[in-house]
Design a protein around this motif. Structure first.
Motif, PDB file in Angstrom:
ATOM      1  N   PRO A  23      -2.936  -7.041  -3.670  1.00 41.71           N
ATOM      2  CA  PRO A  23      -3.727  -6.818  -4.889  1.00 41.71           C
ATOM      3  C   PRO A  23      -5.156  -7.316  -4.777  1.00 41.71           C
ATOM      4  O   PRO A  23      -6.051  -6.792  -5.473  1.00 41.71           O
ATOM      5  CB  PRO A  23      -2.945  -7.575  -5.958  1.00 41.71           C
ATOM      6  CG  PRO A  23      -2.153  -8.605  -5.209  1.00 41.71           C
ATOM      7  CD  PRO A  23      -1.802  -7.953  -3.906  1.00 41.71           C
ATOM      8  N   ASP A  59      -4.074  -0.054  -6.376  1.00 41.89           N
ATOM      9  CA  ASP A  59      -4.482  -1.019  -7.401  1.00 41.89           C
ATOM     10  C   ASP A  59      -3.338  -1.226  -8.393  1.00 41.89           C
ATOM     11  O   ASP A  59      -2.884  -0.273  -9.032  1.00 41.89           O
ATOM     12  CB  ASP A  59      -5.717  -0.480  -8.123  1.00 41.89           C
ATOM     13  CG  ASP A  59      -6.265  -1.445  -9.172  1.00 41.89           C
ATOM     14  OD1 ASP A  59      -5.573  -2.446  -9.494  1.00 41.89           O
ATOM     15  OD2 ASP A  59      -7.370  -1.202  -9.674  1.00 41.89           O
ATOM     16  N   ASP A 117      -3.672   0.273 -11.879  1.00 40.71           N
ATOM     17  CA  ASP A 117      -3.863   1.713 -12.021  1.00 40.71           C
ATOM     18  C   ASP A 117      -2.576   2.344 -12.552  1.00 40.71           C
ATOM     19  O   ASP A 117      -1.503   2.155 -11.969  1.00 40.71           O
ATOM     20  CB  ASP A 117      -4.229   2.322 -10.672  1.00 40.71           C
ATOM     21  CG  ASP A 117      -4.546   3.795 -10.774  1.00 40.71           C
ATOM     22  OD1 ASP A 117      -3.597   4.596 -10.953  1.00 40.71           O
ATOM     23  OD2 ASP A 117      -5.733   4.156 -10.677  1.00 40.71           O
ATOM     24  N   ASP A 157      -7.156  -6.772  -2.539  1.00 44.43           N
ATOM     25  CA  ASP A 157      -7.986  -5.690  -2.016  1.00 44.43           C
ATOM     26  C   ASP A 157      -8.720  -4.963  -3.139  1.00 44.43           C
ATOM     27  O   ASP A 157      -9.724  -4.283  -2.890  1.00 44.43           O
ATOM     28  CB  ASP A 157      -7.138  -4.672  -1.247  1.00 44.43           C
ATOM     29  CG  ASP A 157      -6.421  -5.287  -0.050  1.00 44.43           C
ATOM     30  OD1 ASP A 157      -6.782  -6.414   0.347  1.00 44.43           O
ATOM     31  OD2 ASP A 157      -5.500  -4.635   0.479  1.00 44.43           O
ATOM     32  N   TYR A 158      -8.203  -5.103  -4.356  1.00 39.90           N
ATOM     33  CA  TYR A 158      -8.775  -4.412  -5.513  1.00 39.90           C
ATOM     34  C   TYR A 158      -9.318  -5.388  -6.546  1.00 39.90           C
ATOM     35  O   TYR A 158      -9.524  -5.034  -7.711  1.00 39.90           O
ATOM     36  CB  TYR A 158      -7.702  -3.513  -6.150  1.00 39.90           C
ATOM     37  CG  TYR A 158      -7.079  -2.583  -5.137  1.00 39.90           C
ATOM     38  CD1 TYR A 158      -7.704  -1.403  -4.759  1.00 39.90           C
ATOM     39  CD2 TYR A 158      -5.869  -2.925  -4.511  1.00 39.90           C
ATOM     40  CE1 TYR A 158      -7.145  -0.570  -3.802  1.00 39.90           C
ATOM     41  CE2 TYR A 158      -5.305  -2.100  -3.552  1.00 39.90           C
ATOM     42  CZ  TYR A 158      -5.956  -0.924  -3.203  1.00 39.90           C
ATOM     43  OH  TYR A 158      -5.408  -0.105  -2.242  1.00 39.90           O
ATOM     44  N   ARG A 204      -7.740  -7.920  -7.747  1.00 40.35           N
ATOM     45  CA  ARG A 204      -6.662  -8.380  -8.636  1.00 40.35           C
ATOM     46  C   ARG A 204      -6.009  -9.635  -8.055  1.00 40.35           C
ATOM     47  O   ARG A 204      -6.176  -9.960  -6.882  1.00 40.35           O
ATOM     48  CB  ARG A 204      -5.599  -7.290  -8.812  1.00 40.35           C
ATOM     49  CG  ARG A 204      -6.137  -5.908  -9.094  1.00 40.35           C
ATOM     50  CD  ARG A 204      -7.037  -5.835 -10.325  1.00 40.35           C
ATOM     51  NE  ARG A 204      -7.417  -4.466 -10.621  1.00 40.35           N
ATOM     52  CZ  ARG A 204      -8.329  -4.110 -11.516  1.00 40.35           C
ATOM     53  NH1 ARG A 204      -8.980  -5.041 -12.206  1.00 40.35           N
ATOM     54  NH2 ARG A 204      -8.600  -2.840 -11.717  1.00 40.35           N
ATOM     55  N   ARG A 228      -0.320   4.612  -1.493  1.00 37.20           N
ATOM     56  CA  ARG A 228      -1.293   5.331  -0.658  1.00 37.20           C
ATOM     57  C   ARG A 228      -0.619   5.913   0.563  1.00 37.20           C
ATOM     58  O   ARG A 228      -0.832   7.064   0.929  1.00 37.20           O
ATOM     59  CB  ARG A 228      -2.412   4.386  -0.205  1.00 37.20           C
ATOM     60  CG  ARG A 228      -3.437   4.050  -1.239  1.00 37.20           C
ATOM     61  CD  ARG A 228      -4.713   3.499  -0.597  1.00 37.20           C
ATOM     62  NE  ARG A 228      -4.524   2.895   0.711  1.00 37.20           N
ATOM     63  CZ  ARG A 228      -4.638   1.600   0.971  1.00 37.20           C
ATOM     64  NH1 ARG A 228      -4.901   0.759  -0.011  1.00 37.20           N
ATOM     65  NH2 ARG A 228      -4.464   1.135   2.192  1.00 37.20           N
ATOM     66  N   SER A 232       0.814  -1.220   0.000  1.00 40.15           N
ATOM     67  CA  SER A 232       0.000   0.000   0.000  1.00 40.15           C
ATOM     68  C   SER A 232       0.842   1.262   0.000  1.00 40.15           C
ATOM     69  O   SER A 232       0.314   2.364   0.217  1.00 40.15           O
ATOM     70  CB  SER A 232      -0.924   0.008   1.223  1.00 40.15           C
ATOM     71  OG  SER A 232      -0.165  -0.050   2.424  1.00 40.15           O
ATOM     72  N   THR A 288      -5.363   4.973  -4.125  1.00 42.91           N
ATOM     73  CA  THR A 288      -5.434   3.539  -4.385  1.00 42.91           C
ATOM     74  C   THR A 288      -4.033   2.959  -4.481  1.00 42.91           C
ATOM     75  O   THR A 288      -3.057   3.682  -4.698  1.00 42.91           O
ATOM     76  CB  THR A 288      -6.189   3.265  -5.703  1.00 42.91           C
ATOM     77  OG1 THR A 288      -6.265   1.846  -5.924  1.00 42.91           O
ATOM     78  CG2 THR A 288      -5.478   3.897  -6.887  1.00 42.91           C
TER      79      THR A 288
END
Length: 706
Positions: A307, A268, A271, A309-310, A312, A259, A256, A266
């Motif tokens: 990943p 992600d 992204d 968490d998104y 992925r 962030r 993370s 995010t």
């Protein structure tokens, strides 16, 4: 100038070695260069009367000459002379230099670090294609001499079978060490980068002497702080210190971080802003540390971000980081994960999460898999992931620190555990393939060990825990080495090349891990330790948040029986293994019964291959473990005259603690299981001295390593 500096360093080392500060406190590890027997010392003087170097100047060559000077100066009785003429000398020969023309053959060729040692006329020649090979060859020669092995058997060639031989430190910002039982972190983040503890050079020497060439310096549960410019500068200071010894530095990276540090909303991995942030961060680190090894990542495990968490996959996350690193390094992605749904059987979760991703990871990603499917237990079957992901580079993760085997208090030589895993066959399509075959070979092959190294003067918390660090390095270099041979090397170097002493201590070491299994987790039981601190017996715990964090989840004991059914009639964890290996693990006719209750649920009165019932066999194993510790203590006490008083006394004191705690394990476990089985103890086996409730009420707020 370099030669003068080397001689000065030797003289200083010799003064230290002979002064009162050099008591036998364990600091020297297995690099104890003590005087040799006179007749053997005379032979050493003949093969290494002086030192000649034919290699370009550099810090690794300086490290090699300093090590040879340190040891041979003591053995020769005077400083080692550096001479330009190698006609009668020990020579370091880089194979791109004129000295190579005189070699009979180019032995020891192969991957980086390969070396050869030859007798060429009156010369002893250590040759290699690279500087690190000359350093490894120097340590190999010194290891041979330390054991006072025959010098007519000197010629040898060696090459590492595994490319990345790595220590993972679970060290924290504040100097504490998760699952560390040897004091505070040696890295001293507060003082870096302005002050680098000289002890780190000795740490690098010890690692290089057994071929360890990579270090992750921070905890896998690390905050993103380690990726800030301030801490990159601190890591650079560490890298500069370790580099001459062929050691690359890795950082554990919090997923993370974009962030946490970058102000993004995010993390992600798909992204574009997240991808750019990691690319910029990788460039920043490599600008400071050009040989930075890469990132070690724990994601979507035990509350760590990742990943998933998104929405992925682990491959999405690993590949995003691997592309930021590029061909400059690698990303090591740990396969120690929890399924969000605790209804999925715990030992099956990593396989379910990663096996479907085979072939989806980039070429500079290594998926690091623990030796077993649970969590570094005293005994586990191998992880079924090995052999199940032929299109993915898998690395092996071992635990050197004894989180579940008595911390640094209990004597448990772990090489038999490592060897048992590495020798396991029947993995993958080729039933002849062993785990060692799967993890060895290739430029990103990897074996990692969770370190137990700290600020304690003896580095490891107890003298015999040094053997586990040593054994890890030797097996990571060559996974086919035997536990017995490694133990003999270590005892000869760490104590004395005394055949009587070696023949007495090595068998004790080789049986010590099985002894711990017997008094902690016999017959394939697992995860019976106390919550959080993992210290002491607590098979009764059943109140933790997730079912698969509780010991009762794993032993499933009740009035009818005990054990976890992982056959086709149960969770079918056996179905994740190749048929031949699954059959071997399910075997119930073997009197050793190493995995009986891991894979089978048995009634208390079921008759086993040993001729005893399950209940009686369980009690017998617990008592066998206690007797094993008593035998070690007796053996050690009988060797008092062959050891220095300080180290002998320290080991004896810890063995006395182990005797007490083995009985505690035995008594608490029998008291609990007897409360369920309602069976009498077999004749000749004593009842626990306290009622079950006494054992249940013990608390240990001071337990280290949390």
């Amino acid at each position: 100038m370099r030669g003068a500096a080397t001689i000065l360093a030797f003289v200083l080392a010799l003064l230290l070695a002979t002064g009162p500060s050099r008591a036998e406190d364990g600091y020297d590890l297995w690099l104890r260069y003590r005087p040799l027997e006179p007749a053997y010392a005379k032979e050493v003087r003949q093969i290494a009367p002086a030192l000649s170097v034919d290699a370009p100047p550099g810090p690794t060559i300086d490290a090699a000459t300093a090590e040879l000077s340190r040891a041979l100066g003591i053995w020769l009785g005077h400083p080692l002379a550096l001479v330009p003429d190698a006609r009668e000398a020990l020579q370091l020969c880089r194979r791109d230099r004129p000295c190579a023309a005189a070699l009979p053959t180019l032995r020891g060729t192969g991957p980086p670090g390969s070396f050869g040692i030859d007798r060429v006329g009156s010369r002893t020649v250590i040759s290699a294609a690279d500087d690190i090979g000359l350093l490894y060859g120097s340590f190999a020669l010194l290891r041979h001499i330390q054991q006072q092995a025959p010098l007519n058997a000197l010629p040898q060639a060696d090459a590492p079978r595994v490319a990345i031989r790595m220590l993972d430190h679970w060290d924290n910002l504040d100097g504490s060490v998760e699952r560390g039982y040897a004091g505070r972190s040696i890295f001293q983040w507060w003082r870096l980068p302005g002050y680098v503890d000289p002890r780190l050079t000795d740490y690098a020497r010890a690692n290089a002497s057994v071929g360890i060439n990579a270090v992750a310096v921070n905890n896998v549960n690390a905050p993103a702080t380690f990726l800030t410019p301030r801490f990159i500068a601190k890591t650079r200071a560490l890298a500069d210190t370790l580099r001459p010894y062929g050691i690359r530095v890795f950082l554990s990276a919090r997923f993370s971080a974009p962030r946490d540090l970058g102000g993004l909303t995010t993390a992600d991995p798909l992204d574009p802003e997240v991808q750019r942030w990691w690319q910029t961060k990788a460039d920043e680190i490599y600008a400071a540390i050009p040989d930075f090894g890469g990132f070690l990542v724990k994601a979507n495990s035990e509350g760590q971000p990742g990943p998933q968490d998104y929405g992925r996959s682990h491959a999405d996350g690993a590949n995003m980081l691997a592309r930021a690193v590029g061909d400059r390094g690698i990303v090591i992605w740990r396969a120690f994960v929890y399924d969000p749904d605790p209804a999925v059987e715990r030992t099956m979760q990593a396989y379910n999460a990663f096996q479907p991703l085979d072939g989806q990871f980039d070429s500079n990603v290594v998926v690091q898999v623990k030796n077993g499917p649970l969590d570094f237990q005293p005994r586990e079957p191998v992880s079924p992931l090995f052999g199940a992901m032929p299109k993915t580079q898998l690395g092996l993760e071992l635990q050197i620190t004894k989180e579940y085997l008595g911390f640094s208090t209990h004597l448990a030589y772990l090489a038999p555990l490592f060897e048992e895993a590495l020798d396991t066959g029947g993995l993958g399509r080729d039933e002849r393939a062993t785990l060692a075959d799967i993890v060895a070979g290739g430029p990103t092959s990897l074996i990692a060990g969770i370190a137990n190294i700290g600020s304690d003067r003896n580095w490891s918390g107890s003298h015999f825990d040094q053997a586990n660090w040593y054994a890890f390095g030797r097996l990571a270099w060559d996974p086919t080495r035997s536990s017995d041979a490694i133990a003999r090397e270590w005892v000869a170097q760490s104590f004395a090349p005394d055949p009587v002493l070696i023949d007495a201590v090595v068998p004790m070491m080789l049986t010590s891990r099985q002894t711990v299994v017997d008094y902690m987790t016999p017959l394939g039981l697992a995860h019976l330790m106390g919550s959080d601190h993992h210290y002491g017996p607590a098979p009764w715990v059943d109140d933790l948040e997730r079912p698969d964090w509780n010991p009762v989840y794993y032993h499933r004991a009740d009035a009818d029986g005990i054990g976890f059914d992982r056959t086709a009639e149960g969770s079918n964890a056996l179905g994740q293994y190749p048929a031949g290996l699954a059959k071997a693990y399910a075997e119930e006719g073997d009197p050793a019964l190493p995995f009986l209750l891991w894979f089978h649920r048995k009634r208390w009165d079921d008759r086993l291959a040993t001729g005893r019932t399950v209940w009686d066999e369980l009690v017998v194993r617990y008592d066998r473990g206690v007797a094993g510790v008593d035998a070690m203590a007796l053996q050690w006490n009988g060797l008092r005259s062959r050891f220095d008083a300080r180290r002998h006394g320290e080991v004896a004191a810890l063995l006395a603690v182990q005797q007490h705690e083995a009985r505690w394990w035995r008594d608490a476990s029998i008291a609990y299981f007897q409360s369920l089985s309602r069976r009498p103890l077999p004749p000749g086996h004593a009842a626990p001295p306290y009622p079950l409730e006494w054992y249940r009420t013990q608390r240990f707020p001071e337990a280290p390593g949390i």
